[in-house]
Design a protein around this motif. Structure first.
Motif, PDB file in Angstrom:
ATOM      1  N   LYS A  15      49.299  53.999  38.928  1.00 45.97           N
ATOM      2  CA  LYS A  15      48.201  53.106  38.602  1.00 45.97           C
ATOM      3  C   LYS A  15      48.242  51.958  39.608  1.00 45.97           C
ATOM      4  O   LYS A  15      49.273  51.324  39.782  1.00 45.97           O
ATOM      5  N   GLU A  16      47.107  51.704  40.292  1.00 46.26           N
ATOM      6  CA  GLU A  16      47.082  50.691  41.344  1.00 46.26           C
ATOM      7  C   GLU A  16      45.934  49.718  41.131  1.00 46.26           C
ATOM      8  O   GLU A  16      44.864  50.090  40.665  1.00 46.26           O
ATOM      9  N   LEU A  17      46.159  48.466  41.532  1.00 48.19           N
ATOM     10  CA  LEU A  17      45.147  47.431  41.455  1.00 48.19           C
ATOM     11  C   LEU A  17      44.034  47.735  42.451  1.00 48.19           C
ATOM     12  O   LEU A  17      44.296  48.041  43.617  1.00 48.19           O
ATOM     13  N   PHE A  18      42.788  47.660  41.990  1.00 50.27           N
ATOM     14  CA  PHE A  18      41.641  47.878  42.873  1.00 50.27           C
ATOM     15  C   PHE A  18      41.481  46.666  43.783  1.00 50.27           C
ATOM     16  O   PHE A  18      41.384  45.531  43.323  1.00 50.27           O
ATOM     17  N   LYS A  19      41.482  46.913  45.103  1.00 51.19           N
ATOM     18  CA  LYS A  19      41.264  45.867  46.098  1.00 51.19           C
ATOM     19  C   LYS A  19      40.066  46.294  46.944  1.00 51.19           C
ATOM     20  O   LYS A  19      40.167  47.249  47.718  1.00 51.19           O
ATOM     21  N   PRO A  20      38.927  45.619  46.786  1.00 56.08           N
ATOM     22  CA  PRO A  20      37.728  46.043  47.526  1.00 56.08           C
ATOM     23  C   PRO A  20      37.873  45.826  49.028  1.00 56.08           C
ATOM     24  O   PRO A  20      38.537  44.880  49.473  1.00 56.08           O
ATOM     25  N   ILE A  21      37.258  46.692  49.799  1.00 51.33           N
ATOM     26  CA  ILE A  21      37.245  46.546  51.259  1.00 51.33           C
ATOM     27  C   ILE A  21      36.396  45.338  51.626  1.00 51.33           C
ATOM     28  O   ILE A  21      36.755  44.540  52.478  1.00 51.33           O
ATOM     29  N   LYS A  22      35.233  45.203  50.949  1.00 50.63           N
ATOM     30  CA  LYS A  22      34.366  44.042  51.116  1.00 50.63           C
ATOM     31  C   LYS A  22      34.357  43.296  49.790  1.00 50.63           C
ATOM     32  O   LYS A  22      34.107  43.904  48.737  1.00 50.63           O
ATOM     33  N   ALA A  23      34.620  42.014  49.825  1.00 47.15           N
ATOM     34  CA  ALA A  23      34.691  41.212  48.602  1.00 47.15           C
ATOM     35  C   ALA A  23      33.405  41.336  47.786  1.00 47.15           C
ATOM     36  O   ALA A  23      32.301  41.262  48.332  1.00 47.15           O
ATOM     37  N   GLY A  24      33.575  41.584  46.491  1.00 51.98           N
ATOM     38  CA  GLY A  24      32.430  41.653  45.589  1.00 51.98           C
ATOM     39  C   GLY A  24      31.638  42.942  45.639  1.00 51.98           C
ATOM     40  O   GLY A  24      30.598  43.056  45.006  1.00 51.98           O
ATOM     41  N   ARG A  25      32.117  43.941  46.388  1.00 43.53           N
ATOM     42  CA  ARG A  25      31.396  45.208  46.505  1.00 43.53           C
ATOM     43  C   ARG A  25      32.321  46.367  46.186  1.00 43.53           C
ATOM     44  O   ARG A  25      33.497  46.354  46.526  1.00 43.53           O
ATOM     45  N   ALA A  26      31.759  47.389  45.563  1.00 40.21           N
ATOM     46  CA  ALA A  26      32.517  48.603  45.261  1.00 40.21           C
ATOM     47  C   ALA A  26      31.645  49.807  45.610  1.00 40.21           C
ATOM     48  O   ALA A  26      30.476  49.859  45.241  1.00 40.21           O
ATOM     49  N   GLY A  27      32.224  50.752  46.323  1.00 39.97           N
ATOM     50  CA  GLY A  27      31.531  51.991  46.646  1.00 39.97           C
ATOM     51  C   GLY A  27      32.174  53.134  45.875  1.00 39.97           C
ATOM     52  O   GLY A  27      33.398  53.246  45.822  1.00 39.97           O
TER      53      GLY A  27
END
Length: 70
Positions: A15-27
């Protein structure tokens, strides 16, 4: 209030913490249904889970781009 989002990494099995590539965006990329036979209740799981994941990100103020292949 945004929460930390953890996802299961199928490669590491952790289980890993989600770290977006671009802040505030999720693909999100989802494999769609395999259209080789009639639809059944098992096909519904994909759509329900993908929708829940997208809604969790949106609830936490992420701008979501979701793509599904057919």
């Amino acid at each position: 209030m945004a929460i930390e989002i953890y996802l299961h990494n199928t490669l590491s099995g952790k289980k890993e913490l989600f770290k977006p590539i671009k802040a505030g965006r999720a693909g999100i990329y989802n494999c769609g249904p395999t259209v080789y036979d009639t639809a059944h209740i098992g096909n519904l799981r994909t759509f329900v889970m993908d929708d829940i994941v997208r809604r969790v990100f949106e609830f936490n103020d992420y701008e979501v781009t979701q793509v599904m292949n057919i």
